[in-house]
Design a protein around this motif. Sequence first.
Motif, PDB file in Angstrom:
ATOM      1  N   VAL A   1      91.941 -10.201  97.778  1.00 45.78           N
ATOM      2  CA  VAL A   1      92.787  -9.897  97.254  1.00 45.78           C
ATOM      3  C   VAL A   1      93.787 -11.141  95.890  1.00 45.78           C
ATOM      4  N   SER A   2      94.177 -12.402  95.499  1.00 45.14           N
ATOM      5  CA  SER A   2      94.553 -13.296  94.816  1.00 45.14           C
ATOM      6  C   SER A   2      93.094 -14.446  95.482  1.00 45.14           C
ATOM      7  N   ALA A   3      94.774 -15.845  94.101  1.00 41.10           N
ATOM      8  CA  ALA A   3      94.068 -16.645  94.347  1.00 41.10           C
ATOM      9  C   ALA A   3      94.977 -17.243  96.054  1.00 41.10           C
TER      10      ALA A   3
ATOM     11  N   GLU B   1      86.022 -18.520  94.128  1.00 37.10           N
ATOM     12  CA  GLU B   1      88.030 -18.645  94.688  1.00 37.10           C
ATOM     13  C   GLU B   1      88.187 -18.222  95.992  1.00 37.10           C
ATOM     14  N   VAL B   2      86.943 -18.177  96.256  1.00 36.96           N
ATOM     15  CA  VAL B   2      86.839 -18.418  98.442  1.00 36.96           C
ATOM     16  C   VAL B   2      86.854 -19.185  98.889  1.00 36.96           C
TER      17      VAL B   2
ATOM     18  N   ARG C   1      94.930  -9.708 106.579  1.00 39.49           N
ATOM     19  CA  ARG C   1      94.617 -10.804 105.424  1.00 39.49           C
ATOM     20  C   ARG C   1      95.270 -12.360 105.919  1.00 39.49           C
ATOM     21  N   TRP C   2      93.951 -13.360 105.274  1.00 38.73           N
ATOM     22  CA  TRP C   2      94.458 -14.504 105.694  1.00 38.73           C
ATOM     23  C   TRP C   2      94.771 -15.498 103.961  1.00 38.73           C
TER      24      TRP C   2
END
Length: 151
Positions: free
Chosen positions: A125-127, A32-33, A146-147
């Motif tokens: 946090v999300s995709a 995911e990251v 937030r990136w």
Amino acid sequence: MKHAARSLGTTVASLAGLIGLSLAAPAASAQEVNGQWLTQGGKARVNIAGCGAKLCGTIVWLREPNDEAGQPKRDERNVDASKRNRPLIGVPVLLGMAREDSGRWKGEIYNAEDGKTYTAFLTPVSATEVKVEGCVMGGLICKEQRWTRAR
């Protein structure tokens, strides 16, 4: 007795499936990251990838890559004088991020703006978004960014 054995077998199979899912979760979370992320404000792009069993992130792009003289920006504020001449593109900024049970990653973050390294947390946090926190005093005081996933 046959019914009890069948029931126990089903329970064991279900538990094995759950254990398998929980073992797969860290790898899925890393996926995911993994990839390139644009920092808050769009100043830099950081590539997050595995480094052993952990995650690391390296600057791969800067909106303004050159200084006033047209030369590549350097890591001139690094507290380690031997690193002050290295170009900022290629500098590791997320260091040794290990997955915690909560799903977030904990390690260190290097801040080229002041040349210091801090405790860090990376939370998917999300995709398309991760929360990155740099902290002092054992995580008591944190600054959050937030990136967003680069396209």
